[in-house]
Design a protein around this motif. Sequence first.
Motif, short mmCIF file in Angstrom:
data_model
loop_
_atom_site.label_atom_id
_atom_site.label_comp_id
_atom_site.label_asym_id
_atom_site.label_seq_id
_atom_site.Cartn_x
_atom_site.Cartn_y
_atom_site.Cartn_z
N LEU A 291 0.67 -1.51 0.16
CA LEU A 291 -0.16 0.15 -0.12
C LEU A 291 0.60 1.39 0.11
CD1 LEU A 291 -2.99 -0.69 2.48
CD2 LEU A 291 -3.05 -0.03 0.18
N HIS B 168 0.27 4.66 -2.62
CA HIS B 168 0.46 5.58 -1.64
C HIS B 168 0.97 7.03 -2.18
CE1 HIS B 168 -0.58 9.03 1.72
NE2 HIS B 168 1.27 8.43 1.61
N ALA C 72 -5.36 5.32 -0.01
CA ALA C 72 -4.25 4.62 -0.07
C ALA C 72 -3.87 4.53 1.10
CB ALA C 72 -3.41 4.12 -1.04
N TRP D 257 -2.98 2.33 5.20
CA TRP D 257 -1.75 1.57 4.85
C TRP D 257 -1.75 1.98 6.43
CZ3 TRP D 257 2.18 5.32 5.94
CH2 TRP D 257 3.37 4.79 6.10
#
Lengths: 274, 423
Positions: A125, A129, A196, A200
């Motif tokens: 992730l 991101h 994201a 995360w």
Amino acid sequence: MRSLLLAVLAAYLIAAIHSILAFVNKRRSLQRVAEWSMAVGFVLHTAVLIDDWAVDGHYPLFGLRETLSFLSWALVGSYALVLYHYRAQAVGALAMPVICILTSAALLISPDPSASAAAFSTTWLFPIHTTLLVFAYAAFFIVFMASVMYLIQERELKVKTFSGFFHRLPALRTMNEISTHAAAVGLTLLTLGLVAGVFWSWSLHGKMWRNDPKEIFAVLTWLLYFVLAMFRSTANWRGRRAAWLGVLGFVLVLCTFLIAPLLGSYHVFGLALK
Amino acid sequence: MSIVLIGVNHKTAPVEIRERLAFDDAACAAGLRTLVDGELVREGLIVSTCNRVEILSATANEQIDLGAGRVTEFLDTSGNLPPGFLKDHLYRHTDEEAVRHLFRVASSLDSMVVGEPQVLGQVRHAYSLAVEAGTAGRILNRLVHHTFRVAKRVRTETGIAASAVSISYMAVELGKKIFDSLKGCTVMLIGAGEMAELSAKHLVNAGATRVMIANRTEAAARQLANQIGAATSVPFEQLDEHLHEADLVICSTGAPEYVLTEAYIRKAMSRRRKRPTCLIDISVPRNIDPATGKVPNVYLFDIDDLENVISSNIREREREAERAELIVQSEVMQFQQALRLMDVGPSIGAMREKFQDVARAELAKQRKKLGPLTKEQEAAVESLLMSTVNKIAHPIMDQMRRLYGTSDADAAPAPNDLIDLEE
């Protein structure tokens, strides 16, 4: 890889100088040189990023140096798209020098040996991101440049005394379309990137929101571009005002990037979470 | 061979003289046939436009003055003017100067309005007349083709014709700066005057898809609509029904008051969802309230604004013209070099033949001593001789080409003087 990145910088510098000359002299041959050397630089830059990834063993978007390099790479890509779709070469005279500055900054900053990417590479992730956000910022930079050029051209048309800019800048409609499309792309990427990030953070710490200055600025940025997109689609705000909003949005992006770390954000490149 | 250019233009002769000298197509063809006698004047071409009458000719190097005299006489007689009358108006350029002049004319650097596009077509036409009359030969063919190339370079590499310098064309330029391409744009003419008509024609040529014409007397609007094509007339009273559809409005009525007021425009702008619009007011007294210029996304230009833009465009063209002059300069040098090589080409050929003739003559003299030879042997001897001669001659000819290709060629002896080719 420093020497290869140096070659990349050289190619971008040639492209920047020729873009500016092409803007001033309106020569196609100069523009061609700019585009070719930009293409060469981009290919080499891609090679540098892949090599970094292979050598360092983590996704090449972690430390400040890597982020700058990645960002300038994303900007070159975005500018190439603008060039391909709109033939708006004037953008290059503004974008290429900025790309050069980012690339040289990436060269000057020495890699941080203490940075450990281990904590971040546990989940996929994190790279998603960061990648999404870097591309979102590149798109917002395109919005910013198109907006600035729009404001200059619009002023020329309103004041009715045409300076050299009038003959060199693209039409109002072109710049309006560039900023509308780039803002839409940027907003989408920003939304996905933030989502994201939230996931995360949740997966790593069980917290979705940490009241961090960077998070706050990012949400403000998101809000602003969302408002911009809404206003554009309902047509209440067109032209000048939308362009000013595009400039303001970029100021917020810069705040997220530069000021938030000063306000004590934990969200600093290359530093592990405390 | 030398190139001579003699003529008058708008700077050296008033229209009273230019009109007497002007040639129409038929006169041009007939004139070329009388002028080009193959002796003094070997080749000829007449450029005749409203701003210039110029005769381009090729003569033998040593007959420049006689050839020029013949051309001047020809101009006198064809214009029915007493001999010597044109003396103060004619200019005469030879060789390099003539080449430069022609390049400048075709690139529109010598025009009244620098960068105007017609003159290249006129030169093209003059050339086709000369080709038809059979008076364009080796030199002029080469020169004129090079001229077309130069004109194209100037047009594409400089912005000499990029900006509008006439009121009627300004609408197109402004439209392009706002809408990029005029494709799909709607134009509204208010008033059906001549200027509006001209602007509308330019706009349609540039891609505008729809033209609406509103005029107080509807018959005139309808008549103009028929002329333009792609146009419809709109009753003047229903102006506000259609105003919001127009991307470009050109206003040129004789009305003494404002036809379009600020309130009117604001209403139209909100109806067209604030898409930008360009208002061009070429009427005096003005027909569009100047206050409308402050409405967001409205770009208003009155006649004075247009004049200002035009004079700034003319300055821009002049700056571009300086760059065009550099292109012309380098092309003149290139052409001169090509011409010198062309002159030396036949001499080099003649020299090679002369060498081969000498070798053949020697072989004929010695042939008996060789005795009977088979066909193959005979061919081998001949080819041996020829290849030896050619190999010896090759570096000499190369050197000659190099020598005559440079600008120092004038200092070098003519090829004919190096070896007596006539012998």
